[in-house]
Write a protein that holds these residues in place. Structure first.
Motif, mmCIF file in Angstrom:
data_model
loop_
_atom_site.group_PDB
_atom_site.id
_atom_site.type_symbol
_atom_site.label_atom_id
_atom_site.label_comp_id
_atom_site.label_asym_id
_atom_site.label_seq_id
_atom_site.Cartn_x
_atom_site.Cartn_y
_atom_site.Cartn_z
ATOM 1 N N SER A 173 0.640 -1.196 -0.100
ATOM 2 C CA SER A 173 0.003 0.184 -0.040
ATOM 3 C C SER A 173 0.977 1.208 -0.084
ATOM 4 C CB SER A 173 -0.855 -0.082 1.181
ATOM 5 O OG SER A 173 -0.231 0.059 2.386
ATOM 6 N N ARG A 174 2.139 1.065 0.371
ATOM 7 C CA ARG A 174 3.128 2.232 0.610
ATOM 8 C C ARG A 174 4.360 1.708 0.725
ATOM 9 N NH1 ARG A 174 1.606 5.119 6.079
ATOM 10 N NH2 ARG A 174 3.277 6.517 5.436
ATOM 11 N N VAL A 175 5.454 2.577 0.514
ATOM 12 C CA VAL A 175 6.765 2.020 0.593
ATOM 13 C C VAL A 175 7.161 2.279 2.321
ATOM 14 C CG1 VAL A 175 9.120 3.235 0.577
ATOM 15 C CG2 VAL A 175 7.582 3.008 -1.533
ATOM 16 N N PRO A 176 7.683 1.518 2.812
ATOM 17 C CA PRO A 176 7.867 1.627 4.364
ATOM 18 C C PRO A 176 8.536 2.899 4.695
ATOM 19 C CG PRO A 176 8.903 -0.495 3.831
ATOM 20 C CD PRO A 176 8.433 0.237 2.276
ATOM 21 N N GLN A 177 8.039 3.766 5.464
ATOM 22 C CA GLN A 177 8.399 5.077 5.937
ATOM 23 C C GLN A 177 9.644 5.356 6.174
ATOM 24 O OE1 GLN A 177 6.380 7.925 4.463
ATOM 25 N NE2 GLN A 177 5.844 6.047 3.295
ATOM 26 N N PRO B 206 7.319 -0.027 -3.951
ATOM 27 C CA PRO B 206 6.410 -0.777 -3.171
ATOM 28 C C PRO B 206 6.026 -2.134 -3.264
ATOM 29 C CG PRO B 206 5.227 0.882 -4.384
ATOM 30 C CD PRO B 206 6.612 0.632 -5.042
ATOM 31 N N ILE B 207 6.839 -2.843 -3.594
ATOM 32 C CA ILE B 207 6.811 -4.544 -3.775
ATOM 33 C C ILE B 207 7.292 -5.342 -3.034
ATOM 34 C CG2 ILE B 207 7.367 -6.007 -5.621
ATOM 35 C CD1 ILE B 207 7.231 -3.923 -7.815
ATOM 36 N N TYR B 208 6.849 -6.276 -2.462
ATOM 37 C CA TYR B 208 7.648 -7.444 -1.768
ATOM 38 C C TYR B 208 7.280 -8.829 -2.074
ATOM 39 C CZ TYR B 208 9.375 -9.535 2.615
ATOM 40 O OH TYR B 208 9.952 -10.270 3.531
ATOM 41 N N PHE B 209 8.109 -9.817 -2.116
ATOM 42 C CA PHE B 209 7.981 -10.990 -2.315
ATOM 43 C C PHE B 209 8.156 -11.952 -1.203
ATOM 44 C CE2 PHE B 209 9.432 -9.316 -6.412
ATOM 45 C CZ PHE B 209 8.523 -9.335 -7.360
ATOM 46 N N PRO B 210 7.142 -12.467 -0.586
ATOM 47 C CA PRO B 210 7.389 -13.170 0.486
ATOM 48 C C PRO B 210 7.872 -14.623 0.210
ATOM 49 C CG PRO B 210 5.355 -13.049 -0.108
ATOM 50 C CD PRO B 210 5.947 -12.252 -0.881
ATOM 51 N N SER B 211 8.466 -15.312 1.165
ATOM 52 C CA SER B 211 8.610 -16.698 1.190
ATOM 53 C C SER B 211 7.478 -17.385 1.511
ATOM 54 C CB SER B 211 9.852 -17.119 2.182
ATOM 55 O OG SER B 211 9.627 -17.084 3.586
ATOM 56 N N GLU B 212 7.397 -18.829 1.353
ATOM 57 C CA GLU B 212 6.070 -19.580 1.752
ATOM 58 C C GLU B 212 5.953 -19.412 3.056
ATOM 59 O OE1 GLU B 212 5.654 -23.477 -0.294
ATOM 60 O OE2 GLU B 212 4.436 -23.914 1.576
#
Lengths: 357, 357
Positions: free
Chosen positions: B157-161, B263-269
């Motif tokens: 939703s946003r870049v971590p501030q 503002p993108i993040y790829f989580p692990s399982e």
């Protein structure tokens, strides 16, 4: 693209957009809003309105919403009216009531501009768009409480087919409209309007809850005007004469002009009443003539008058004439003719009215 | 326009459109559809699904639908699966069942192209668009039965501030992403992903019926990859290095590069499981890694690889850098670097996976 898909107002917000050139429609909508505020409290029976349970919701749809701020303002006025009516009610089911607003128009309507430029981020309703023709079903069965339609129902689903048939009594020749046309042409237009209203009302009858309300603003003609001598239509007749001029000069083909007719019909109050009375699902609670800004006030110059027609008809004209038509040329010619026209020089003789049902 | 409004795929269907450059996402969606066909019969309990009465309806929403044929195919696959499941049921309430498909994305998403080019005229469901962020409420309470989201939830939703704060331990400098960043940066991204998923799930919990099902496809990383050394992220790191080159050459300002983060993040399982387990509304029925077309197969040339990133990030880049950024220059530089990159020359070392939950 079918004809019906071409029948959308110019999108975006540029100089030729509907948004920038719809002050007349905005005036009509404002007058309609005043009437809704006045009529809702006496015509809507909130206590008997079927609401889903345990999560009550009131759904409001604008059919033929187009783009711009007007449809948003209409929905917000209606929601505010309903909130005012609900406020004093003590029943618990009204405590958790939610609203959903449905903006509906043809798929080619500019929903992007509507969502991006006009939909407020903070709002007390869920917003949705339902793409499709209002002459057919768009919403689930018995899910809608309040239907609204402003300046949209005079658009027909198609040009009556017999007026394109050279062998028919209703053949309309190089005219693009029913003004000063044989009675057969006027009759064909009127019948098409009747069939379209029937389709609109049948579709809404299935979508709406039993105590639901339709509020429609239909541009029309005074009862006293003879069928083939409409006053609103005289602008469209003038546009037709520009197309004939262009065909005579060899700029566009004569056959294309002959096969072009506008899918628009302005009913009289009497006719509108008859069409609605014929359907078995709805009855008229009230019908009246809206008092709103007149055409010559909303569009005081020939150029603005020309532009107001262009934003509504450009899609349709381009669809029919394709590259052959030089749209700037057409509307330049039209401006020149408007400046000399009787309805521009003597606006008091030009009646443009809307009925609210 | 806020950052979140800039996070939409390129609209239209031109050479730089999402529609023309999303074969990877299409492959993921196709794999997801296979999984839905397999999983739906065993995870959805139709007999206990709360349906409204007397007009039963099943609502299906695609959150982060974007444009193109993919969201339509997803909805049609789900409706077809449900129809197959319902067919043998004799209960009368399933006899008149209706379906409503809700296409949801940010208001700036290109709904016009979706409606005009892709929505079939003949369809066995009512189609709607719901504009807004899926991190908040979009639909009425308890009105939704099946939620679907493919390749969308990795958008934050946003870049971590804190990573923009020079005095913070999590300051990310001229990097635009968390690859090869200090642990504080990775942690900030991970925490933001956690908060966003919580918001997504809380909003859906209010919108969905009690036995409703969410099916989400989340692009992610293998568990064994170290936090700051993602493989998917290496493409984004490369893009960052192009921006740094342009800043060094004085084409764009260094301060603007420092204040830009994706503002993108790829989580692990493992991480995805943890985030979902923490919420109180939903539990995981199954989670698995999708088997789909790999990046280097979907985009076999450096140019196509560059284009695939451009359609997703152009809005965001233009929003941040404005006229300062020469977007053609940036992606030309990127193509040249991609051609020499390890993940392009040795694609087998580059893992791109998606989890289906």
């Amino acid at each position: 693209m079918s004809i019906s898909e071409a029948v959308v107002m110019n999108g975006g917000n540029g100089p030729y957009s509907y948004e920038q050139n719809s002050s007349y429609q905005k005036g009509v909508a404002a007058a309609a809003m005043d009437m809704i505020k006045e009529a809702l409290p006496t015509t809507l029976d909130l206590y008997h309105l079927p609401l889903s349970s345990p999560n009550p919701i009131i759904r409001i749809a604008d059919f033929g919403c187009s783009t711009g701020l007007t449809p948003i303002q209409a929905i917000e006025t209606i929601v505010q009216c309903l909130l005012d009516l609900i406020k004093p009610i003590k029943e618990p089911r009204f405590r958790t009531l939610e609203f959903q607003a449905i903006f509906s128009d043809l798929p080619t309507n500019d929903f992007n501009t509507l969502f991006t430029n006009h939909l407020p981020v903070r709002r007390c309703y869920y917003a949705m768009a339902a793409p499709g023709s209002f002459h057919g079903r768009l919403l689930p069965t018995a899910s809608l409480h309040f239907a609204y339609s402003s300046c949209a129902l005079h658009w027909l689903s198609r040009v009556p087919q017999e007026i394109l048939d050279k062998s028919s009594r209703a053949w309309n020749g190089e005219r693009i409209y029913y003004v000063n046309s044989p009675a057969g042409v006027v009759g064909a237009y009127s019948a098409q309007f009747g069939r379209d209203m029937e389709m609109f009302l049948s579709a809404r009858a299935e979508e709406m809850v039993s105590e639901g309300l339709i509020f429609m603003v239909v541009p029309g003609e005074p009862d006293l005007v003879h069928d083939s001598q409409t006053t609103l239509g005289s602008e469209l007749e003038l546009l037709g004469s520009c197309l004939v001029d262009m065909a005579n000069e060899g700029i566009i083909s004569k056959a294309k002009v002959e096969s072009f007719n506008l899918p628009i019909y302005f009913p009289s109050e009497k006719e509108l009443k008859q069409v609605i009375s014929r359907n078995e699902f709805f009855h008229i609670e009230r019908i009246q003539t809206l008092s709103h800004l007149k055409m010559h006030v909303a569009f005081p110059t020939p150029e603005s008058r020309s532009l107001c027609l262009r934003v509504a008809l450009e899609g349709l004209l381009c669809h029919h004439f394709g590259n052959e038509l030089i749209i700037d040329d057409l509307f330049h010619r039209y401006s020149l003719k408007v400046a000399k026209s009787l309805f521009f020089l003597k606006p008091e003789s030009h009646e443009s009215i809307s009925f609210s049902v």
